[in-house]
Design a protein around this motif. Structure first.
Motif: not given
Length: 441
Positions: A3-12
Motif C-alpha cells: 500500500s502507499a505510505t503517507v507521512g504526516f506533519v501536524s502543527l498548531g
C-alpha cells in the motif's frame, strides 16, 4: 505490491491535532501505511496553523522542509485559506485545502497516491488513530466561532459555530474510554457556546434524552469514570452550572478560560466582554463552592491603544484573580484581523518589556500557590516513567501547557496509572512528591 505510505506533519493547537487524527484514521481505514520519516513516504500531508505570525512562519517552514526532503506535499489546515501565499513561496505543493476539509484531503491523497485496495475497517482501532499518548485524548465538540474579536481571524478560517450532535460526541467518548483512555480533554474554539447553533437539541443517549449543552454534556462525560478536563471555556452564565459538578468530583476542578486582558477599555477594543469586576466576583464565588478549582487563562499585552495605565490595570487584575496557570503573548498583527487598523500601535520594545513584567508577576503568584500544596496528599496520573523518577500530572495540570508532578524513585508503573503522592516541594511551575500508594480504581 505494498500500500502507499503517507507521512504526516501536524502543527498548531489541540483542535488541529484532532483534525490530524481524523485524517490519519481515514488513511488507515483505507489501507494506507503511515510513514515515520520523509524518506519512507510516498507523499507528505502538512496540517498547518495560521493563527499568529510565528505559527504562519513555522507552517511555511514545515512545508518547505517536506518539499525538500520528500517532494510530494499536500497542505491542509488553517493556513490553507491563504493559498496564494503558499503557492508563491512553494509552487511545487500538490494540493491545498482549508481547515477540517477531510474529504478534500483524502481526494488529494487518492489522486497522487491511489489506494491499492478497498478499505478494511479492521486496520483501524475502534478509537481511531491518535497522536496523543494512549492514556489521554482530545475530544473536539464543535468547530468555528461566532465571536468577532478584533485580534482573531478564526471565524474567517474555520467559519461560524457548528456543534457536533451530543449523541455523536458521547459515542466517541465511550469508545475512547473503552480503549483505555483515562483523561478526556474537551476542546473547541468556544466550548461554552456548545449547542447554541443546535438550539440545545436533545438526543437519545443511555437510557434517556441528553441536551446538547455544555453543563449537560460535562455531566454525561463525568459518568464515564475517567478524568474530564475543560478547555477554552469563556465566562458565559452557564459556566456557573459547571462548578458544582467539579465540587462533586464529577469532572476535574479545572477551567481553561481565556480572559485576554484586565482593562475594560482594551477589552472593548478587542470586542471581548468587559465586565472585569463581575469576572472577579464570579471567580471568588466559584472558589467558595469548589476550593480545589484550578484556573488557567491567557492574556495579550501590547494590544493597539494599550496605555501604561491599561497595563497596570491588567497587573491589578492578575493580582486580584490570583490565577493558578497563565499564558501571555505579545500582540502581533494577523492578516485579515480588524485590530490591524486600530490607532496607537504599541512599540515592540514596549510589548516585550510589558510581557516580562507580566510573567514576572505571574511567576510570583504561581510559586506561592504551588508552595501552598507542599505537605498535601494528592492523586496524580503517570505520564512517563524514567529511570529514577516518574513524571505525572495532578487534576490541576493539563498536558503540555501546565506543570507536572515529579515523583522521585524507581517504580513499576505505566503511563495512565494513578498514584497517590505527598507533595514535598514546589517551584514556580512544578511540584515534587514522594509516593504513598498506587490507586487501583
Amino acid at each position: 505490491m505494498q500500500s502507499a505510505t503517507v507521512g504526516f506533519v501536524s502543527l498548531g493547537c489541540p483542535k488541529n491535532l484532532v483534525d490530524s487524527e481524523r485524517i490519519l484514521t481515514q488513511l488507515r481505514a483505507e489501507g494506507y501505511r503511515i510513514a515515520a520519516s520523509y524518506e519512507a513516504a510516498d507523499l507528505v500531508v502538512v496540517n498547518t496553523c495560521g493563527f499568529i505570525d510565528s505559527a504562519v512562519e513555522e507552517s511555511l517552514q514545515a512545508i518547505g522542509e517536506a518539499l525538500e526532503e520528500n517532494g510530494k506535499v499536500i497542505v491542509t489546515g488553517c493556513l490553507g485559506v491563504r493559498e496564494k501565499e503558499i503557492r508563491r513561496l512553494h509552487p511545487a505543493v500538490l494540493a491545498i485545502t482549508g481547515p477540517h476539509e477531510y474529504e478534500a484531503v483524502m481526494s488529494a491523497v487518492h489522486r497522487f497516491a491511489p489506494p491499492l485496495h478497498d478499505p478494511f475497517t479492521s486496520l483501524v482501532p475502534p478509537q481511531g488513530i491518535k497522536l496523543t499518548p494512549r492514556h489521554y485524548a482530545y475530544l473536539k465538540i464543535s468547530e468555528g466561532c461566532n465571536h468577532s474579536c478584533t485580534f482573531c481571524i478564526i471565524p474567517s478560517l474555520r467559519g461560524e459555530l457548528v456543534s457536533r450532535p451530543v449523541g455523536e460526541v458521547m459515542r466517541e467518548a465511550e469508545t475512547l474510554a473503552a480503549a483505555g483512555v483515562k483523561e478526556l480533554l474537551v476542546v473547541s474554539q468556544d466550548t461554552s457556546a456548545y449547542g447554541l447553533d443546535l438550539n440545545y437539541r436533545k438526543e437519545f443517549w443511555g437510557s434517556g434524552l441528553l441536551k446538547s449543552r455544555l453543563p449537560e454534556l460535562a455531566d454525561a462525560l463525568g459518568s464515564l469514570g475517567i478524568w474530564v478536563r475543560l478547555h477554552y471555556v469563556y465566562p458565559y452564565p452557564s459556566v456557573d452550572e459547571l462548578i458544582p459538578l467539579m465540587a462533586g468530583e464529577r469532572i476535574l476542578p479545572y477551567l481553561d478560560m481565556p480572559l485576554q486582558h484586565g482593562s475594560e477599555s482594551v477589552l472593548r477594543s478587542m470586542r471581548r466582554p468587559a465586565a472585569t469586576e463581575k469576572v472577579l466576583e464570579r471567580i471568588a464565588r466559584w472558589r467558595k463552592i469548589c476550593p480545589e478549582l484550578t484556573l488557567r487563562s491567557t492574556f495579550i499585552v501590547g494590544f493597539p491603544g494599550e496605555s501604561e495605565t491599561d497595563f497596570e490595570l491588567l497587573l491589578d487584575f492578575l493580582r486580584a484573580a490570583d490565577l493558578d496557570r497563565v499564558g501571555c503573548f505579545c500582540y502581533s498583527p494577523i492578516d485579515g484581523a480588524a485590530a490591524n487598523s486600530l490607532p496607537d500601535q504599541v512599540a515592540e520594545t514596549v510589548k516585550q518589556e510589558r510581557l516580562e513584567r507580566f510573567m514576572s508577576l505571574q511567576a510570583e503568584i504561581s510559586r506561592r500557590r504551588l508552595a501552598a500544596k507542599v505537605g498535601r496528599d494528592i492523586l496524580v496520573m503517570v505520564d512517563a516513567v524514567e529511570e529514577n523518577r516518574v513524571i505525572a500530572r495532578s487534576a490541576a495540570d493539563a498536558p503540555e501547557i501546565d506543570g507536572c508532578v515529579i515523583v522521585e524513585g524507581a517504580w513499576d508503573l505505566d503511563p495512565g496509572d494513578f498514584i497517590r503522592v505527598r507533595v514535598t516541594a514546589a517551584d514556580e511551575h512544578d511540584l515534587f512528591a514522594q509516593p504513598l500508594e498506587v490507586d487501583e480504581s
